[in-house]
Motif scaffolding. Structure first.
Motif, PDB file in Angstrom:
ATOM      1  N   MET A  19      30.280  37.398  16.431  1.00 38.96           N
ATOM      2  CA  MET A  19      30.552  37.222  18.472  1.00 38.96           C
ATOM      3  C   MET A  19      31.789  36.751  18.254  1.00 38.96           C
ATOM      4  O   MET A  19      31.921  35.542  17.856  1.00 38.96           O
ATOM      5  CB  MET A  19      28.647  36.890  19.403  1.00 38.96           C
ATOM      6  N   SER A  20      32.320  36.725  19.945  1.00 40.73           N
ATOM      7  CA  SER A  20      33.370  36.462  19.653  1.00 40.73           C
ATOM      8  C   SER A  20      32.931  34.469  20.405  1.00 40.73           C
ATOM      9  O   SER A  20      32.020  34.182  20.718  1.00 40.73           O
ATOM     10  CB  SER A  20      34.365  36.622  21.351  1.00 40.73           C
ATOM     11  N   ALA A  21      34.140  33.845  20.608  1.00 45.62           N
ATOM     12  CA  ALA A  21      34.343  32.474  20.720  1.00 45.62           C
ATOM     13  C   ALA A  21      33.672  32.083  22.277  1.00 45.62           C
ATOM     14  O   ALA A  21      32.977  31.149  22.375  1.00 45.62           O
ATOM     15  CB  ALA A  21      34.767  31.599  20.524  1.00 45.62           C
ATOM     16  N   ASN A  22      33.127  33.278  22.948  1.00 42.61           N
ATOM     17  CA  ASN A  22      33.274  33.397  24.252  1.00 42.61           C
ATOM     18  C   ASN A  22      33.054  34.700  24.858  1.00 42.61           C
ATOM     19  O   ASN A  22      33.874  35.332  24.954  1.00 42.61           O
ATOM     20  CB  ASN A  22      33.991  32.100  25.463  1.00 42.61           C
ATOM     21  N   ALA A  23      31.805  34.531  24.907  1.00 38.29           N
ATOM     22  CA  ALA A  23      31.063  35.990  25.170  1.00 38.29           C
ATOM     23  C   ALA A  23      31.687  36.601  26.413  1.00 38.29           C
ATOM     24  O   ALA A  23      31.149  37.819  26.986  1.00 38.29           O
ATOM     25  CB  ALA A  23      29.625  36.299  25.088  1.00 38.29           C
ATOM     26  N   CYS A  24      31.843  35.280  27.015  1.00 39.99           N
ATOM     27  CA  CYS A  24      32.089  35.955  29.062  1.00 39.99           C
ATOM     28  C   CYS A  24      32.941  36.835  29.066  1.00 39.99           C
ATOM     29  O   CYS A  24      32.859  37.349  29.881  1.00 39.99           O
ATOM     30  CB  CYS A  24      31.735  34.508  29.499  1.00 39.99           C
ATOM     31  N   LEU A  25      33.902  36.698  28.006  1.00 42.63           N
ATOM     32  CA  LEU A  25      35.391  37.045  28.039  1.00 42.63           C
ATOM     33  C   LEU A  25      34.958  38.532  27.800  1.00 42.63           C
ATOM     34  O   LEU A  25      36.527  40.000  28.250  1.00 42.63           O
ATOM     35  CB  LEU A  25      36.313  36.724  27.064  1.00 42.63           C
ATOM     36  N   ALA A  26      34.098  39.130  27.229  1.00 43.11           N
ATOM     37  CA  ALA A  26      33.619  40.652  27.206  1.00 43.11           C
ATOM     38  C   ALA A  26      33.079  40.426  28.317  1.00 43.11           C
ATOM     39  O   ALA A  26      32.604  42.231  27.840  1.00 43.11           O
ATOM     40  CB  ALA A  26      34.209  41.406  25.661  1.00 43.11           C
ATOM     41  N   CYS A  27      32.228  39.828  28.914  1.00 42.18           N
ATOM     42  CA  CYS A  27      31.117  40.701  29.657  1.00 42.18           C
ATOM     43  C   CYS A  27      32.154  40.297  30.964  1.00 42.18           C
ATOM     44  O   CYS A  27      31.655  42.078  31.829  1.00 42.18           O
ATOM     45  CB  CYS A  27      29.641  39.487  29.515  1.00 42.18           C
ATOM     46  N   GLY A  28      31.450  39.805  31.938  1.00 39.20           N
ATOM     47  CA  GLY A  28      31.727  39.798  33.619  1.00 39.20           C
ATOM     48  C   GLY A  28      30.866  40.130  33.873  1.00 39.20           C
ATOM     49  O   GLY A  28      30.483  40.405  35.569  1.00 39.20           O
ATOM     50  N   ALA A  29      29.674  40.763  33.639  1.00 36.20           N
ATOM     51  CA  ALA A  29      28.333  41.343  34.404  1.00 36.20           C
ATOM     52  C   ALA A  29      27.922  39.950  35.712  1.00 36.20           C
ATOM     53  O   ALA A  29      27.641  40.881  37.015  1.00 36.20           O
ATOM     54  CB  ALA A  29      27.366  41.567  33.206  1.00 36.20           C
ATOM     55  N   CYS A  30      28.179  39.304  35.075  1.00 28.40           N
ATOM     56  CA  CYS A  30      27.344  38.111  36.137  1.00 28.40           C
ATOM     57  C   CYS A  30      28.110  38.018  37.296  1.00 28.40           C
ATOM     58  O   CYS A  30      27.701  37.914  38.324  1.00 28.40           O
ATOM     59  CB  CYS A  30      27.450  36.576  36.353  1.00 28.40           C
ATOM     60  N   CYS A  31      29.359  38.363  37.026  1.00 26.93           N
ATOM     61  CA  CYS A  31      30.659  38.397  38.226  1.00 26.93           C
ATOM     62  C   CYS A  31      30.420  39.616  39.083  1.00 26.93           C
ATOM     63  O   CYS A  31      30.530  39.922  40.381  1.00 26.93           O
ATOM     64  CB  CYS A  31      32.180  38.572  37.867  1.00 26.93           C
ATOM     65  N   ALA A  32      29.860  40.761  38.728  1.00 31.10           N
ATOM     66  CA  ALA A  32      29.453  41.569  39.080  1.00 31.10           C
ATOM     67  C   ALA A  32      27.665  41.737  39.377  1.00 31.10           C
ATOM     68  O   ALA A  32      27.820  43.825  39.397  1.00 31.10           O
ATOM     69  CB  ALA A  32      30.132  42.896  38.579  1.00 31.10           C
ATOM     70  N   SER A  33      27.203  40.927  39.480  1.00 28.51           N
ATOM     71  CA  SER A  33      25.483  41.344  39.816  1.00 28.51           C
ATOM     72  C   SER A  33      24.764  40.521  41.301  1.00 28.51           C
ATOM     73  O   SER A  33      24.770  40.727  41.939  1.00 28.51           O
ATOM     74  CB  SER A  33      24.670  40.995  38.062  1.00 28.51           C
ATOM     75  N   PHE A  34      26.157  39.110  41.400  1.00 29.60           N
ATOM     76  CA  PHE A  34      25.135  38.201  41.592  1.00 29.60           C
ATOM     77  C   PHE A  34      26.123  38.177  43.480  1.00 29.60           C
ATOM     78  O   PHE A  34      27.734  37.841  43.309  1.00 29.60           O
ATOM     79  CB  PHE A  34      24.678  36.606  41.426  1.00 29.60           C
ATOM     80  N   ARG A  35      25.767  37.493  44.429  1.00 24.47           N
ATOM     81  CA  ARG A  35      26.153  36.305  45.382  1.00 24.47           C
ATOM     82  C   ARG A  35      26.788  35.087  45.217  1.00 24.47           C
ATOM     83  O   ARG A  35      25.622  34.556  44.662  1.00 24.47           O
ATOM     84  CB  ARG A  35      25.312  37.061  46.474  1.00 24.47           C
ATOM     85  N   VAL A  36      27.630  34.583  45.680  1.00 23.89           N
ATOM     86  CA  VAL A  36      28.765  33.526  44.603  1.00 23.89           C
ATOM     87  C   VAL A  36      28.506  32.734  46.507  1.00 23.89           C
ATOM     88  O   VAL A  36      29.206  33.160  47.612  1.00 23.89           O
ATOM     89  CB  VAL A  36      29.632  33.620  44.873  1.00 23.89           C
ATOM     90  N   ASP A  37      27.419  32.027  47.023  1.00 26.39           N
ATOM     91  CA  ASP A  37      27.552  31.311  48.737  1.00 26.39           C
ATOM     92  C   ASP A  37      28.090  30.096  47.500  1.00 26.39           C
ATOM     93  O   ASP A  37      27.184  29.220  46.893  1.00 26.39           O
ATOM     94  CB  ASP A  37      26.492  31.099  48.924  1.00 26.39           C
ATOM     95  N   PHE A  38      29.102  28.427  48.027  1.00 27.33           N
ATOM     96  CA  PHE A  38      29.618  27.539  47.692  1.00 27.33           C
ATOM     97  C   PHE A  38      29.923  26.966  48.784  1.00 27.33           C
ATOM     98  O   PHE A  38      29.441  27.403  50.571  1.00 27.33           O
ATOM     99  CB  PHE A  38      30.644  27.246  46.994  1.00 27.33           C
ATOM    100  N   ASP A  39      29.744  25.851  48.796  1.00 28.04           N
ATOM    101  CA  ASP A  39      29.721  24.050  49.465  1.00 28.04           C
ATOM    102  C   ASP A  39      31.107  24.719  50.344  1.00 28.04           C
ATOM    103  O   ASP A  39      32.252  24.865  49.189  1.00 28.04           O
ATOM    104  CB  ASP A  39      29.355  22.913  48.823  1.00 28.04           C
ATOM    105  N   ARG A  40      31.452  24.762  51.724  1.00 27.26           N
ATOM    106  CA  ARG A  40      33.066  24.393  52.324  1.00 27.26           C
ATOM    107  C   ARG A  40      33.638  23.775  51.754  1.00 27.26           C
ATOM    108  O   ARG A  40      35.051  23.719  51.383  1.00 27.26           O
ATOM    109  CB  ARG A  40      32.503  24.611  53.667  1.00 27.26           C
ATOM    110  N   ASP A  41      33.318  22.583  51.241  1.00 27.53           N
ATOM    111  CA  ASP A  41      34.322  21.875  50.655  1.00 27.53           C
ATOM    112  C   ASP A  41      35.116  21.960  49.422  1.00 27.53           C
ATOM    113  O   ASP A  41      35.901  21.607  48.971  1.00 27.53           O
ATOM    114  CB  ASP A  41      33.470  20.313  50.142  1.00 27.53           C
ATOM    115  N   GLU A  42      34.210  23.005  48.832  1.00 30.06           N
ATOM    116  CA  GLU A  42      35.157  23.647  48.246  1.00 30.06           C
ATOM    117  C   GLU A  42      36.063  24.465  47.698  1.00 30.06           C
ATOM    118  O   GLU A  42      36.738  25.397  46.925  1.00 30.06           O
ATOM    119  CB  GLU A  42      34.104  24.299  46.669  1.00 30.06           C
ATOM    120  N   TRP A  43      35.983  25.277  49.600  1.00 27.25           N
ATOM    121  CA  TRP A  43      36.992  25.747  49.804  1.00 27.25           C
ATOM    122  C   TRP A  43      38.457  25.209  50.266  1.00 27.25           C
ATOM    123  O   TRP A  43      38.620  24.503  50.740  1.00 27.25           O
ATOM    124  CB  TRP A  43      36.320  26.580  51.496  1.00 27.25           C
TER     125      TRP A  43
END
Length: 114
Positions: free
Chosen positions: A1-25
């Motif tokens: 497995m690579s050092a970071n499986a996320c770099l070949a995945c991205g499934a979470c970024c194409a599966s869930f709604r992402v809401d966050f606090d306005r202070d981060e905008w």
């Protein structure tokens, strides 16, 4: 497995709604670029594309399951920072596994585990 499986995945970024606090905008002095998120209420913003069907974050670059990156990794909102903290170690959790299943990918496992 690579050092970071996320770099070949991205499934979470194409599966869930992402809401966050306005202070981060960026519109409120945070780091998430205004062009990639919408203000929903006085306190909540949402990453563009994550409320579509199927969802896909506007900051996701590449092909899910092959090679991906986050265009705003340094400035990504807290839900993204907190999601799948163990995935970089090759260890998924229930949400990670569910996202991967949606895209026809196997769950993450510890390297060398059978």
């Amino acid at each position: 497995m690579s050092a970071n499986a996320c770099l070949a995945c991205g499934a979470c970024c194409a599966s869930f709604r992402v809401d966050f606090d306005r202070d981060e905008w960026a519109g409120a002095g945070g780091g998430v670029p205004e062009t990639l998120a919408d203000e929903l209420t006085g306190r909540i913003c949402r990453m563009r594309g994550t409320d579509r069907t199927p969802p896909r974050c506007a900051a996701l670059v590449g092909r899910v399951g092959v090679q991906v990156s986050c265009a705003i990794h340094e400035w990504r909102p807290s839900p993204c920072r907190e999601f799948g903290l163990r995935a970089a170690l090759g260890i998924g959790d229930e949400a990670c596994d569910a996202a991967r299943r949606r895209h026809g990918l196997a769950p993450l496992e510890l390297a060398g585990a059978a």
